[in-house]
Design an enzyme around this catalytic site. Structure first.
Site, short mmCIF file in Angstrom:
data_model
loop_
_atom_site.label_atom_id
_atom_site.label_comp_id
_atom_site.label_asym_id
_atom_site.label_seq_id
_atom_site.Cartn_x
_atom_site.Cartn_y
_atom_site.Cartn_z
NE ARG A 72 -3.90 -2.24 0.52
CZ ARG A 72 -4.83 -2.51 -0.39
NH1 ARG A 72 -4.96 -1.74 -1.45
NH2 ARG A 72 -5.62 -3.54 -0.24
CD GLU A 73 -0.80 3.67 -3.59
OE1 GLU A 73 -1.55 4.26 -4.33
OE2 GLU A 73 -0.87 2.44 -3.40
N GLY A 108 -4.71 -0.48 -8.52
CA GLY A 108 -6.12 -0.10 -8.47
C GLY A 108 -6.31 1.42 -8.42
N GLY A 110 -6.27 3.73 -6.01
CA GLY A 110 -5.27 4.51 -5.28
C GLY A 110 -3.99 4.65 -6.10
CB THR A 111 -2.00 2.11 -7.95
OG1 THR A 111 -1.87 1.29 -6.79
CG2 THR A 111 -0.73 2.06 -8.77
CG ASP A 133 -12.55 -4.53 -4.73
OD1 ASP A 133 -12.58 -5.74 -4.47
OD2 ASP A 133 -12.28 -3.66 -3.88
O1 F6P Z 1 -9.14 -3.80 -3.36
C1 F6P Z 1 -9.09 -5.17 -3.28
C2 F6P Z 1 -9.40 -5.64 -1.88
O2 F6P Z 1 -9.27 -7.03 -1.85
C3 F6P Z 1 -10.76 -5.20 -1.34
O3 F6P Z 1 -11.82 -5.97 -1.83
C4 F6P Z 1 -10.54 -5.33 0.13
O4 F6P Z 1 -11.42 -4.53 0.85
C5 F6P Z 1 -9.14 -4.84 0.27
O5 F6P Z 1 -8.49 -5.10 -0.95
C6 F6P Z 1 -8.36 -5.52 1.39
O6 F6P Z 1 -7.16 -4.86 1.52
P1 F6P Z 1 -5.89 -5.39 2.31
O7 F6P Z 1 -5.12 -6.26 1.38
O8 F6P Z 1 -5.11 -4.15 2.61
O9 F6P Z 1 -6.38 -6.11 3.50
#
Ligand code: F6P
Length: 339
Positions: A72-73, A108, A110-111, A133
């Site tokens: 995550r960034e 996705g 955010g990226t 998603d």
């Molecule tokens: O965006 C994809 C996703 O799998 C979402 O469906 C879910 O809410 C989220 O990522 C979970 O994120 P993390 O990997 O940070 O737990």
């Protein structure tokens, strides 16, 4: 030309097919040099890279996850937004020190927003949409989605037999934080009786009445599919599946069980459709770089491979609406959306 590829945000099936699509097209069709940047944007800052060759890109087409690693960034985005100009200079310096002519960012929403910010900083960037998603604005579909829907549909299929044997209500929670595309598509394909989506909200009385009327019709069991992002009235931190299972059992008197499918939806080998989608989107990203069309995201628009400016994608989401065809068709068949 030298290009870098990174993957950022949550992983999904089809990323490696996409890396391969970009890399092999860039190397074999355009004679470019390709490097992989490890663990998302932090790899750019740490110049943590590996050389990608035709040989090293072989054997990864069917692999889940990402060979480059992801993250995550948030921190990186903070740097771009920092009041201190030096932070932005550091990012540009890392890009320049790696000798990049373009950076390909696979991720996705955010990226894609971060990628657009880099483009605003003056860096040459191209985005490729990725998420189970399926909620990236500007493309009809993202890779990872088809695989996730297949996994989720199989899970719902399996719940049918145990639900029917015990005459129970089964609540299954599927991924989808803002968008209910997985719940909608797997719910419809899996023959769910009630599908609850974040975009449409719900009325508990409608859900309870639906289950009771099924019992009156001699249908002793029900399958309820719920997207994880649905807003539970009362705003507690409980998982939606647990909340709905408890309420349904209390208000109908029917034994109810919950299943949270979770990360299984994101893991493992991509479906053939996702492999080919990633391959096409990746190949097109290499074309965009060759043509100098930076600041764009490779996309599928009206079933054709195309591109969309990152400035249009940034900050938006593609969501289910009341008139999404599968919602309308479900309603016509008596499937409840809890509204
Ligand atoms: O965006 C994809 C996703 O799998 C979402 O469906 C879910 O809410 C989220 O990522 C979970 O994120 P993390 O990997 O940070 O737990």
């Amino acid at each position: 030309m030298k290009i870098g590829i990174l993957t950022s945000g949550g992983d999904c099936p089809g990323i490696n097919a996409t890396i391969r699509g970009v890399g092999k097209t860039a190397i074999n069709n355009y004679g470019m040099e390709v490097i992989g940047i490890r663990n998302g944007f932090s790899g750019l800052l740490h110049k943590d890279v590996i050389e990608l060759t035709d040989a090293s890109l072989s054997g990864i087409l069917n692999l889940g996850g990402t060979i480059l690693g992801t993250a995550r960034e948030k921190l990186f985005r903070k740097m771009i937004n920092s009041p201190d100009e030096a932070d932005r200079e550091t990012i540009k310096q890392c890009y320049n020190e790696l000798g990049l002519d373009c950076l390909v960012c696979i991720g996705g929403n955010g990226t894609q927003r971060t990628t657009w910010m880099l483009s605003e900083l003056g860096l040459n960037v191209v985005g490729i949409p990725k998420t189970i998603d399926n909620d990236v604005w500007g493309t009809d579909v993202t890779f990872g989605f088809d695989t996730a829907v297949n996994i989720a549909t199989e899970a719902i299929d399996r719940l049918h037999s145990t639900a029917s044997s015990h005459r129970r209500v089964m609540v299954i929670e599927l991924m989808g934080h803002h968008a209910g595309w997985i719940a909608l598509n797997a719910g419809m394909a899996g023959g769910a009786d009630i599908i609850l989506l974040p975009e449409l909200g719900y009325n508990m009385k409608v859900i309870i009445d639906k289950i009771k009327s099924r019992v009156e019709q001699g249908k002793a069991y029900s399958i309820v599919v719920v997207a994880e992002g649905i807003d539970i009235h009362g705003g507690n931190n409980e998982r939606p599946a647990i909340y709905f299972a408890r309420e349904i059992e209390a208000q109908t008197g029917i034994e109810t069980r919950e299943t949270v499918l979770g990360y299984i939806q994101r893991g493992g080998s991509p479906s053939p459709a996702d492999r080919n989608l990633g391959t096409l989107l990746g190949g097109h990203a290499a074309d965009l770089i060759h043509r100098g069309q930076y600041g764009k995201m490779s996309a599928i628009i009206d079933n054709k491979i195309s591109e969309v400016p990152l400035s249009e994608v940034a900050g938006k989401l593609r969501l289910v609406t009341h008139d999404t065809p599968l919602v309308e068709q479900g309603k016509r068949m008596g499937i409840s959306f809890g509204i």
